[in-house]
Design an enzyme around this catalytic site. Sequence first.
Site, PDB file in Angstrom:
ATOM      1  N   CYS A  92     133.649  63.083  13.708  1.00  0.00           N
ATOM      2  CA  CYS A  92     134.707  62.551  14.606  1.00  0.00           C
ATOM      3  C   CYS A  92     135.221  61.269  13.823  1.00  0.00           C
ATOM      4  CB  CYS A  92     134.205  62.210  15.984  1.00  0.00           C
ATOM      5  SG  CYS A  92     135.484  61.965  17.321  1.00  0.00           S
ATOM      6  N   ASP A  93     136.219  60.856  14.269  1.00  0.00           N
ATOM      7  CA  ASP A  93     136.870  59.791  13.778  1.00  0.00           C
ATOM      8  C   ASP A  93     136.171  58.687  13.062  1.00  0.00           C
ATOM      9  OD1 ASP A  93     138.894  61.348  14.771  1.00  0.00           O
ATOM     10  OD2 ASP A  93     140.157  59.845  15.714  1.00  0.00           O
ATOM     11  N   LYS A  94     135.606  57.968  14.001  1.00  0.00           N
ATOM     12  CA  LYS A  94     135.003  56.649  13.559  1.00  0.00           C
ATOM     13  C   LYS A  94     133.499  56.839  12.851  1.00  0.00           C
ATOM     14  CE  LYS A  94     138.526  54.858  15.312  1.00  0.00           C
ATOM     15  NZ  LYS A  94     138.987  56.347  15.833  1.00  0.00           N
ATOM     16  N   SER A 148     146.379  56.940  17.538  1.00  0.00           N
ATOM     17  CA  SER A 148     145.849  58.276  16.958  1.00  0.00           C
ATOM     18  C   SER A 148     146.319  58.692  15.705  1.00  0.00           C
ATOM     19  CB  SER A 148     145.624  59.161  18.073  1.00  0.00           C
ATOM     20  OG  SER A 148     145.464  60.289  17.639  1.00  0.00           O
ATOM     21  N   CYS A 191     133.895  67.873  17.596  1.00  0.00           N
ATOM     22  CA  CYS A 191     134.016  67.490  16.192  1.00  0.00           C
ATOM     23  C   CYS A 191     132.521  67.447  15.675  1.00  0.00           C
ATOM     24  CB  CYS A 191     134.402  65.963  16.109  1.00  0.00           C
ATOM     25  SG  CYS A 191     136.147  65.821  16.929  1.00  0.00           S
ATOM     26  N   CYS A 232     139.657  67.499  15.056  1.00  0.00           N
ATOM     27  CA  CYS A 232     140.990  67.883  15.722  1.00  0.00           C
ATOM     28  C   CYS A 232     141.818  68.361  14.208  1.00  0.00           C
ATOM     29  CB  CYS A 232     141.571  66.708  16.185  1.00  0.00           C
ATOM     30  SG  CYS A 232     140.899  66.115  17.797  1.00  0.00           S
TER      31      CYS A 232
END
Length: 558
Positions: free
Chosen positions: A127-129, A475, A54, A199
């Site tokens: 990335c996510d966070k 997720s 990511c 993703c």
Amino acid sequence: MNTVFDVKHRSRTISEGPDKTANRAMLRAMGLGDKEIAQPWVGVASVWSEATPCNVNLDVQAARIAQSVNRHGGTSRRFNTISVSDGIAMGHEGMKCSLVSREIIADSVELMMRGHCYDALVGLAGCDKSLPGMLMAMARLNVPSVFVYGGTIMPGRHGNRDVTIQDAFEAAGAYANGSIDATELHAVECAVCPGAGACGGQYTANTMACVAEALGMALVGSTSPPAEALERLDWLDLIGAAVIDALQGGLLPRDILTKEAFENAIAVAAATGGSTNVALHLPALAHEIGLEITLDDVHRVSQRTPTLANLRPGGKYVMLDLHQIGGVPVVMKALLDAGCLNGDCLTVSGKTMAECLADVVVPENQDVVHSADRAFAPTGGLVVVRGNLAPEGGVVKTTGVQKLVHTGPARIFECEEDAMSAVQARKVVAGDVVVIRNEGPKGGPGMREMLGVTSALVGQGLGYSVALITDGRFSGATRGLMVGHVGPESAVGGPIALLRDGDVVTVDADNFVLSVALSDEELAERKTAWRPKSLVEKGVLGRYAKNVGPACTGAVTL
């Protein structure tokens, strides 16, 4: 916007005065001259690392942004912060670090900006966070800021279909079930992640990218180009002008982040079948500016918003497909046309959302995004359930879920690993309600995602014949009837802590209920016998466990 705004409102502290001679000498050692010192200073914060695809090309993107800042009369100052890969941390102790990293990202960016007196901020996240963490820093600092998403990964190809990381997790379940062999498992592993980027489906990173655009903190249209697409470079070249314009106009994050903007963000997440993690991150972001966004807000907006996008995991397509038909603006224009988006909200460009979307059209003859009259569902994909098992609420993603009501006997697991072992040993059967507790923000600590367990269930063909509830989270790639964020969490004695094997649990996402067939008196009697588990005492996880609040208010730390 403030028409009389000092573009060097912070850097002037160091750039002027004989008493700061030594400070400026340090800057000159890095190649800055009189011109660069006299210009406004723009922090370019990135979460580049080699920890996750990511973020692996964000150093290149940050360099391009810095060049753009410099061309437009600013002095760029690049710096990095951490990022924990949700995909690589999934399914083991490492996932306890993921949500914690959101707070550390926000804190570290704040410290760098304050400590070095930067006047404005460009935040680059992948990335996510890292996305909510960067947005939280912007809200907290309230200096002119532009958010930049690092971009989605290109989809992999396996056989004759696009594949994403979700397929790898589900293939592991299929392998455990004997449905595929080791050769096929390895082929999936090698295919799903072909390069840099987050993703590919409407998982947490892409959901939060859409949210950033809907909030107005990212340039409208900037989030959908893939990480390695050439057209992303054109967007990066625009960032310097955008942040300098915001600085000269005194346009601050708190001018943009209004209640209406948050409702726009919820609507876009709901309309695209986005990740339940928005129910954590939007309240946490609002908390930074003293605004309250609740689970009730998430539920209310989702219920009035049609599902318009056909994106994985609930649908067929990935972020690349959305980009190819016009990106997030197409979703927002469809919502605006349906009266489900507030067009008066201000964006970081200085224009209103309606002005930014004026020339956008929803293309015909495509199946990725529909107009409201052809909605995939009349309501959005985010539902909040309550009942005697979840007085503070639980969160369900309903997009693409074939069965929204389930009643069955509880199968109790005290942690994710215990549940995963039982699933792999085929000890979970159709009809069960899998309960994973002690995984909340405080009890985990860190509120792990359960994608490993949910994917294993899907891979075994149980995705729609069991339900799963947890005080942890999921997720964005999770599918099936799964309830996360159940609160109060087990660690503080919430009702989920009182369940026993065989208790009859009902998940009813149609009627927004999560309950157990026990009387109030029985629950009260069990509560008297309940004793809390000891929490982690040392290190960052220990500090987090002691200071974190409940999931329903964003799992923010004091």
